[in-house]
Scaffold this motif. Structure first.
Motif, mmCIF file in Angstrom:
data_model
loop_
_atom_site.group_PDB
_atom_site.id
_atom_site.type_symbol
_atom_site.label_atom_id
_atom_site.label_comp_id
_atom_site.label_asym_id
_atom_site.label_seq_id
_atom_site.Cartn_x
_atom_site.Cartn_y
_atom_site.Cartn_z
ATOM 1 N N TYR A 94 39.530 33.442 31.770
ATOM 2 C CA TYR A 94 40.773 32.983 32.292
ATOM 3 C C TYR A 94 41.438 31.934 32.029
ATOM 4 O O TYR A 94 42.527 31.754 31.937
ATOM 5 C CB TYR A 94 40.388 32.630 33.914
ATOM 6 N N ALA A 101 49.811 38.474 34.049
ATOM 7 C CA ALA A 101 49.141 39.827 34.779
ATOM 8 C C ALA A 101 47.754 39.814 34.390
ATOM 9 O O ALA A 101 46.849 40.312 35.240
ATOM 10 C CB ALA A 101 50.119 40.808 34.132
ATOM 11 N N ILE A 102 47.344 39.491 33.277
ATOM 12 C CA ILE A 102 45.825 39.452 32.953
ATOM 13 C C ILE A 102 45.019 38.409 33.470
ATOM 14 O O ILE A 102 44.200 38.402 34.120
ATOM 15 C CB ILE A 102 45.895 39.499 31.329
ATOM 16 N N LYS A 104 45.658 37.450 36.577
ATOM 17 C CA LYS A 104 45.496 37.880 37.940
ATOM 18 C C LYS A 104 44.560 38.811 38.012
ATOM 19 O O LYS A 104 43.573 38.810 38.821
ATOM 20 C CB LYS A 104 47.088 38.503 38.316
ATOM 21 N N LEU A 105 44.360 39.785 37.102
ATOM 22 C CA LEU A 105 43.247 40.526 37.085
ATOM 23 C C LEU A 105 41.702 39.809 36.858
ATOM 24 O O LEU A 105 40.981 40.186 37.549
ATOM 25 C CB LEU A 105 43.351 41.674 35.886
ATOM 26 N N ILE A 106 41.839 38.902 36.088
ATOM 27 C CA ILE A 106 40.542 38.144 35.697
ATOM 28 C C ILE A 106 40.402 37.354 37.021
ATOM 29 O O ILE A 106 39.110 37.243 37.568
ATOM 30 C CB ILE A 106 40.767 37.193 34.721
ATOM 31 N N ARG A 107 41.191 36.729 37.572
ATOM 32 C CA ARG A 107 41.122 36.027 38.751
ATOM 33 C C ARG A 107 40.387 36.922 39.958
ATOM 34 O O ARG A 107 39.789 36.497 40.981
ATOM 35 C CB ARG A 107 42.316 35.265 39.344
ATOM 36 N N GLU A 108 41.023 38.017 40.163
ATOM 37 C CA GLU A 108 40.482 39.111 41.170
ATOM 38 C C GLU A 108 39.071 39.418 40.989
ATOM 39 O O GLU A 108 38.155 39.454 41.693
ATOM 40 C CB GLU A 108 41.184 40.392 41.039
ATOM 41 N N ASP A 109 38.645 39.479 39.684
ATOM 42 C CA ASP A 109 37.106 39.841 39.143
ATOM 43 C C ASP A 109 36.332 38.396 39.452
ATOM 44 O O ASP A 109 35.267 38.508 39.981
ATOM 45 C CB ASP A 109 36.930 40.117 37.734
#
Length: 188
Positions: A94, A101-102, A104-109
């Motif tokens: 992160y 955008a990437i 955000k995806l890592i933050r969701e994980d």
């Protein structure tokens, strides 16, 4: 007042009555000369594929199973997983990524991993094995090679079981999935 010392020689452990001579070279060596070994299959979620690909994967797996002309055991085992290392890697990733955008995806994980840890849910990894037994080393090696290539044709990766895999399986069966550093006590 001293604690009562437990006489471990008087206790009966499962290891004492199991017909296991040892575990080496990815095989459980039994007292009667048989060797139990097999392959560990890397999991693959076919249900994220389209319908035709799912059916094709199931057909290929069915065809593979039909080629096995000897007794085998299909074993599914859950192993607890510590996701702290995974979470640390996600945080490093992160911090190194600049694309929003990437990130955000890592933050969701990261948030999902933290949720699992906060609920004290046991996070497990499911492992799949095909095991068999035989006395002849040349047959064992041939079967291992056939299992690996047959599973590859069905779209699955596999490798011969390791000593650690076999110890973990035995530990899970003998201790109900709990891991201990001492023998499994049996009742009389």
């Amino acid at each position: 007042m001293s604690k009562k010392k437990v006489d471990t020689k008087a206790q009966k452990y499962a290891e004492n009555w199991l017909p296991i001579r040892g575990i080496q070279n990815g095989e459980i060596i039994l007292d009667n000369g048989y060797r139990v070994t097999g392959v560990k299959i890397r999991p693959r979620n076919i249900f994220i594929l389209d319908y035709d690909s799912q059916n094709n994967a199931i057909f290929n797996l069915r065809s593979f199973y039909n080629t096995l002309d000897y007794q085998f055991w299909l074993i599914v085992s859950d192993r607890p997983v510590d996701i702290n290392n995974y979470l640390a890697q996600l945080k490093l990733l992160y911090n190194s990524v600049q694309v929003q955008a990437i990130r955000k995806l890592i933050r969701e994980d990261i948030d999902k991993a933290n949720l699992f840890m906060s609920k004290e849910v046991n996070v497990t990894d499911t492992e799949y094995f095909i095991l068999f037994k035989d006395k002849r080393p040349e047959i064992i090696q041939k079967r291992i090679q056939n299992l690996v290539s047959g599973l590859a044709n069905a779209g699955l990766q596999s490798a011969q079981t390791s000593n650690d895999d076999l110890r973990t399986l035995l530990d899970g069966f003998l201790n109900g999935g709990d891991s201990y550093n001492f023998g499994t006590v049996i009742s009389q």
